[in-house]
Write an enzyme that holds these catalytic residues in place. Structure first.
Site, PDB file in Angstrom:
ATOM      1  N   TYR A   1      15.555 -48.617  18.431  1.00  0.00           N
ATOM      2  CA  TYR A   1      16.761 -49.166  18.032  1.00  0.00           C
ATOM      3  C   TYR A   1      17.663 -48.089  17.610  1.00  0.00           C
ATOM      4  O   TYR A   1      18.603 -48.063  18.225  1.00  0.00           O
ATOM      5  CB  TYR A   1      16.572 -50.154  16.846  1.00  0.00           C
ATOM      6  CG  TYR A   1      17.587 -50.964  16.198  1.00  0.00           C
ATOM      7  CD1 TYR A   1      18.018 -52.049  16.916  1.00  0.00           C
ATOM      8  CD2 TYR A   1      18.526 -50.393  15.279  1.00  0.00           C
ATOM      9  CE1 TYR A   1      19.235 -52.755  16.561  1.00  0.00           C
ATOM     10  CE2 TYR A   1      19.763 -50.792  14.874  1.00  0.00           C
ATOM     11  CZ  TYR A   1      20.075 -52.179  15.678  1.00  0.00           C
ATOM     12  OH  TYR A   1      21.257 -52.631  15.080  1.00  0.00           O
TER      13      TYR A   1
ATOM     14  N   CYS B   1      22.026 -41.841 -32.725  1.00  0.00           N
ATOM     15  CA  CYS B   1      21.078 -42.084 -32.086  1.00  0.00           C
ATOM     16  C   CYS B   1      19.866 -42.629 -32.817  1.00  0.00           C
ATOM     17  O   CYS B   1      19.440 -42.231 -33.765  1.00  0.00           O
ATOM     18  CB  CYS B   1      20.496 -40.838 -31.172  1.00  0.00           C
ATOM     19  SG  CYS B   1      19.139 -41.485 -30.092  1.00  0.00           S
TER      20      CYS B   1
ATOM     21  N   LYS C   1      18.422 -74.836  -2.836  1.00  0.00           N
ATOM     22  CA  LYS C   1      19.849 -74.499  -3.207  1.00  0.00           C
ATOM     23  C   LYS C   1      19.982 -73.185  -3.788  1.00  0.00           C
ATOM     24  O   LYS C   1      19.470 -72.885  -4.834  1.00  0.00           O
ATOM     25  CB  LYS C   1      20.084 -75.580  -4.268  1.00  0.00           C
ATOM     26  CG  LYS C   1      21.640 -75.302  -4.744  1.00  0.00           C
ATOM     27  CD  LYS C   1      22.157 -76.493  -5.813  1.00  0.00           C
ATOM     28  CE  LYS C   1      23.666 -76.406  -6.199  1.00  0.00           C
ATOM     29  NZ  LYS C   1      24.030 -75.060  -6.660  1.00  0.00           N
TER      30      LYS C   1
ATOM     31  N   CYS D   1      16.925 -40.148 -32.447  1.00  0.00           N
ATOM     32  CA  CYS D   1      16.990 -38.524 -33.025  1.00  0.00           C
ATOM     33  C   CYS D   1      17.943 -38.529 -33.850  1.00  0.00           C
ATOM     34  O   CYS D   1      18.288 -37.073 -34.602  1.00  0.00           O
ATOM     35  CB  CYS D   1      17.178 -37.710 -31.807  1.00  0.00           C
ATOM     36  SG  CYS D   1      18.703 -37.696 -30.948  1.00  0.00           S
TER      37      CYS D   1
ATOM     38  N   ALA E   1      12.650 -46.457  15.793  1.00  0.00           N
ATOM     39  CA  ALA E   1      13.077 -45.541  16.534  1.00  0.00           C
ATOM     40  C   ALA E   1      13.949 -45.710  17.720  1.00  0.00           C
ATOM     41  O   ALA E   1      14.838 -45.164  17.878  1.00  0.00           O
ATOM     42  CB  ALA E   1      11.998 -44.433  16.673  1.00  0.00           C
TER      43      ALA E   1
ATOM     44  N   CYS F   1      16.648 -35.135 -27.278  1.00  0.00           N
ATOM     45  CA  CYS F   1      16.188 -36.366 -27.703  1.00  0.00           C
ATOM     46  C   CYS F   1      14.900 -37.039 -27.151  1.00  0.00           C
ATOM     47  O   CYS F   1      14.367 -37.101 -26.055  1.00  0.00           O
ATOM     48  CB  CYS F   1      17.431 -37.577 -27.413  1.00  0.00           C
ATOM     49  SG  CYS F   1      16.915 -39.108 -27.882  1.00  0.00           S
TER      50      CYS F   1
ATOM     51  N   LYS G   1      20.696 -84.200   1.522  1.00  0.00           N
ATOM     52  CA  LYS G   1      21.679 -84.652   2.410  1.00  0.00           C
ATOM     53  C   LYS G   1      21.285 -85.853   3.337  1.00  0.00           C
ATOM     54  O   LYS G   1      20.055 -85.908   3.664  1.00  0.00           O
ATOM     55  CB  LYS G   1      22.375 -83.666   3.151  1.00  0.00           C
ATOM     56  CG  LYS G   1      22.760 -82.328   2.644  1.00  0.00           C
ATOM     57  CD  LYS G   1      23.086 -81.094   3.384  1.00  0.00           C
ATOM     58  CE  LYS G   1      23.648 -79.944   2.606  1.00  0.00           C
ATOM     59  NZ  LYS G   1      23.609 -78.935   3.367  1.00  0.00           N
TER      60      LYS G   1
HETATM   61  S1  IVH Z   1      26.133 -78.009   0.749  1.00  0.00           S
HETATM   62  C1  IVH Z   1      29.679 -80.750   0.801  1.00  0.00           C
HETATM   63  N1  IVH Z   1      23.836 -76.854   0.893  1.00  0.00           N
HETATM   64  O1  IVH Z   1      25.671 -75.368  -3.909  1.00  0.00           O
HETATM   65  C2  IVH Z   1      28.279 -79.798   0.740  1.00  0.00           C
HETATM   66  N2  IVH Z   1      25.347 -76.166  -0.762  1.00  0.00           N
HETATM   67  O2  IVH Z   1      27.895 -77.446  -5.669  1.00  0.00           O
HETATM   68  C3  IVH Z   1      28.678 -78.949  -0.194  1.00  0.00           C
HETATM   69  N3  IVH Z   1      24.532 -74.394  -2.265  1.00  0.00           N
HETATM   70  O3  IVH Z   1      28.958 -74.409  -3.602  1.00  0.00           O
HETATM   71  C4  IVH Z   1      27.619 -77.756  -0.047  1.00  0.00           C
HETATM   72  N4  IVH Z   1      22.732 -73.995  -1.078  1.00  0.00           N
HETATM   73  O4  IVH Z   1      27.402 -72.904  -2.871  1.00  0.00           O
HETATM   74  C5  IVH Z   1      25.010 -76.941   0.383  1.00  0.00           C
HETATM   75  N5  IVH Z   1      21.812 -75.929   1.305  1.00  0.00           N
HETATM   76  C6  IVH Z   1      22.940 -75.844   0.474  1.00  0.00           C
HETATM   77  C7  IVH Z   1      23.318 -75.020  -0.505  1.00  0.00           C
HETATM   78  C8  IVH Z   1      24.380 -75.223  -1.068  1.00  0.00           C
HETATM   79  C9  IVH Z   1      23.444 -73.557  -2.173  1.00  0.00           C
HETATM   80  C10 IVH Z   1      25.463 -74.216  -3.236  1.00  0.00           C
HETATM   81  C11 IVH Z   1      26.914 -73.950  -2.535  1.00  0.00           C
HETATM   82  C12 IVH Z   1      27.926 -75.014  -3.166  1.00  0.00           C
HETATM   83  C13 IVH Z   1      26.952 -75.591  -4.319  1.00  0.00           C
HETATM   84  C14 IVH Z   1      27.196 -76.986  -4.467  1.00  0.00           C
END
Ligand code: IVH
Length: 680
Positions: free
Chosen positions: A45, A420, A125, A423, A43, A443, A302
């Site tokens: 907000y 249908c 992902k 029916c 409220a 129906c 990564k």
């Molecule tokens: S990194 C060069 N991190 O996965 C790095 N991608 O084929 C490329 N995706 O098109 C992306 N979660 O849409 C990265 N934590 C994440 C991700 C992620 C989903 C998707 C993204 C990309 C596809 C990779």
């Protein structure tokens, strides 16, 4: 100088107030949507937001692009503009098991010509859509889809509607955002929101989305950002285009940095000091998958250190320093034994695949949706086909496609019914709708679905009368239509299979408790085609009482903001139907009393759907103040008399508008009544 600054004081004060309101609102939106940790009551907000809207309305020249009022802006587009990515958006290679991850590390060692331990970051992902967000001097300026990786589509206005995407970067102490920042991440729709969205679409008789990813894609591709704004889109950040010139040396630091700038970072990101830990995390995440509120299809791995990433570089389409560890697909192949046709509440005919039972992700799948006739044709399925079936998250299983290589020539075409299946009424397909319907209002299948909707969550929400119970009561002949529900007695229910005294008493008590619904709830419960919960609210606010609504004709409906031709026609069809009228009067005689809508709700949009016209002078506030307040509450002010006007406000010495209003039969209210409506 002194003179000048005196003259400017008013405006400067407003400017300052606007700036602090924006800052405060953006901070609270961040706590709410990004951190999921609000510290301000809704409220309060709303009150701040209304103050912002009112001030901006008085001083439109002071509106800025990062104002929270600008999330839904911009006119509908004819098409999206193409925008190049300054640095291409690459994709990832896949790994499907631990061995492939070990091989991934071996490739890194070979490339680096060293077996020095490597630290990794693992991230869920998400199965959504990759987007790029450009911030210039901290302000969100351009947002685009991945496209072909080199250039995407400019969907800035649609991305602005997503509350988890900051319009301006936060500047916590010690952090000055770089002059240009290109952030990348995934737009998605959560599983609960997806279900709700599809339930609303079912209520409105619109085709359903196959899965959350399609729903997110469809929502981002809208040319009108107002439509996108109604979709529950969310966003997780996962990187930037260029890591040089940032105060971070690793992916893990980068994610923390992006979090401090106001982005939503996935809480399941982990730092793993070896590939063995990455593999463990892969198993852990897979186990967590089913309890997540959104769908993931794997884990991205990564190399943590940017200097190492730099040395490793990229191949044509994917970086060498990252890989997507994909979960085993929740897909399987099986045989299509038959296609059955179900009948929905609005008469929509839905094809359902009957399959040879198959295990997918630990669940036996026997049936799968084929969505609608168009989808079925598009997939070109034949009876006897080997088909690919998939389950995503807890979404209903679906048939993806036939496996054409397995065709023997013995397969038979799927025949569309012309009548249908419940029916026997001849089916119809209207205009460009993707849906074939049974037009028979009596129906039996539609009746049962209609009753289930009436008692269910989107309707009167009567506890104890769920789907199973309603089906049982119908098959036992205890109820045929809505009024019958209000004649049920404890003794009748207590004797049924699976019922006892207690559950029967509870159900009857819940039924009694539903005898005085609000008009909005009642209208939504009736399950009128194209009339979902939102439209029901608009109607309730506009007409305020059921008897008034029953007097409306098509033109009256069409004059309401937010009601289109399709809805108006559907409302007229429904309320002009003698069986509906008879049902409503039976409900009344059974003691169901639909409450009158009480105007004056102090909420945002409390007057939406209302159009005011003033005649004569107001005694206690200026016209200007009155108009601002109406707009704050989501209402409109008309300049002349027309049937669109819902309230004529009668001031002192009214003019000729009053006579005209009376002639048109418009509602005339006094200044006192008006003040109550606007909560004064
Ligand atoms: S990194 C060069 N991190 O996965 C790095 N991608 O084929 C490329 N995706 O098109 C992306 N979660 O849409 C990265 N934590 C994440 C991700 C992620 C989903 C998707 C993204 C990309 C596809 C990779």
């Amino acid at each position: 100088m002194a003179q000048l600054s005196l003259l400017n004081t008013g405006k400067d004060d407003v400017r300052q107030r606007l700036q602090s309101l924006r800052q405060e609102l953006n901070l609270h939106a961040h706590r709410y949507y990004v951190l999921d940790d609000p510290i301000l009551a809704d409220a309060e907000y709303d009150r701040l937001f209304q103050e912002l809207l009112a001030l901006e309305q008085q001083h439109p020249e002071l509106i800025t692009a990062d104002s929270p009022s600008q999330r839904v802006g911009g006119a509908p587009l004819a098409q999206f503009r193409t925008v190049p990515h300054t640095i291409p958006m690459l994709s990832l290679e896949n790994a499907f098991d631990g061995d492939a991850l070990v091989e991934f590390e071996e490739r890194l060692f070979r490339f680096l010509q060293s077996r020095e331990p490597i630290t990794y970051v693992t991230e869920p992902k998400l199965d959504g859509l990759a987007v790029e967000l450009v911030y210039e001097d901290g302000l969100f300026t351009i947002g685009s889809t991945r496209g072909d990786g080199v250039a995407g589509e400019d969907i800035t206005n649609n991305l602005k509607t997503i509350p988890a995407i900051p319009l301006r970067l936060l500047t916590p102490e010690g952090i000055a955002p770089p002059p240009r920042l290109e952030v990348r991440g995934e737009v998605f729709i959560g599983l609960a929101d997806f279900k709700k969205l599809n339930a609303e679409r079912a209520t409105a008789g619109e085709p359903l989305f196959a899965n959350p990813r399609n729903a997110a894609a469809g929502s981002l591709r809208q040319l009108d950002p107002r439509i996108t704004a109604t979709r529950p889109l969310d966003f997780f950040v996962y990187g930037v285009s260029d890591t040089t010139a940032l105060p971070c040396t690793t992916q893990h630091e980068l994610l923390q940095y992006l979090g401090r700038l106001g982005f939503k970072v996935n809480p399941l990101v982990r730092l793993c000091p070896s590939i063995a830990e990455v593999i463990t995390q892969f198993t852990v995440l897979q186990a967590q998958r089913t309890s997540l509120t959104y769908d993931i299809d794997g884990m991205v791995v990564k190399v943590n250190d940017f200097a190492l990433q730099e040395r490793l570089g990229a191949k044509a389409r994917s970086p060498r320093w990252a890989i997507a560890a994909k979960f085993p697909a929740s897909q399987a192949t099986t045989r299509l034994l038959a296609v059955e046709f179900g009948v929905g509440r609005t008469g929509a005919i839905t094809p359902v695949a009957v399959l040879e039972p198959v295990q997918i992700g630990g669940v036996t799948v026997r049936r799968a949706t084929l969505h609608n006739e168009d989808e079925l044709r598009r997939k070109g399925l034949m009876l006897g086909d080997t088909v690919l079936v998939q389950r995503a998250g807890d979404v209903i299983p679906e048939v993806v496609k036939p496996v054409l290589e397995n065709r023997t020539g013995q397969e038979q075409p799927v025949l569309m019914p012309s009548r249908c299946p419940e029916c026997g009424f001849p089916l119809v397909r209207i205009g460009q709708e993707a849906i074939t319907r049974c037009p028979n209002p009596n129906c039996p299948a539609q009746r049962v679905r209609g009753l289930i909707h009436f008692t269910g969550k989107g309707g009167m929400d009567i506890e104890g009368l769920g789907k199973k119970a309603v089906e049982q009561l119908v098959s036992q002949g205890l109820i045929q239509d809505i009024p019958d529900i209000y004649r049920l007695e404890v003794a009748q229910l207590a004797g049924l299979d699976g019922w006892g005294d207690k559950s029967a008493e509870n159900a009857v008590r819940a039924i009694q408790g539903s005898r005085t619904p609000t008009l909005a709830k009642f209208l939504a419960a009736l399950g009128i085609r194209h009339v979902g919960e939102v439209t029901a609210q608009v109607l309730a606010r506009h007409f305020a009482s059921l008897p008034r609504l029953l007097l409306a004709d098509e033109a009256d409906f069409l004059h309401i903001e937010g009601i289109g031709e399709q809805m108006a026609a559907s409302l007229v069809d429904y309320f002009q139907d003698p069986t509906v009228r008879e049902m409503l009067s039976r409900l009344e005689s059974l003691g169901v009393r639909v409450q009158e809508e009480k105007p004056g709700a102090e909420t945002r949009g409390g007057l939406s759907g209302c159009v005011f016209l003033f005649t004569g002078g107001l005694a206690r506030l200026s016209r200007h103040e009155a108009k601002a307040r109406i707009k704050e509450l989501g209402g409109q002010v008309a300049s002349g008399i027309s049937r669109k006007v819902t309230h004529v406000v009668l001031g002192e010495s009214p003019g000729s508008k009053l006579t005209q209003a009376r002639e048109l039969g418009l509602t005339v209210i006094t200044e006192d009544e008006f003040l109550r409506l606007i909560g004064r």
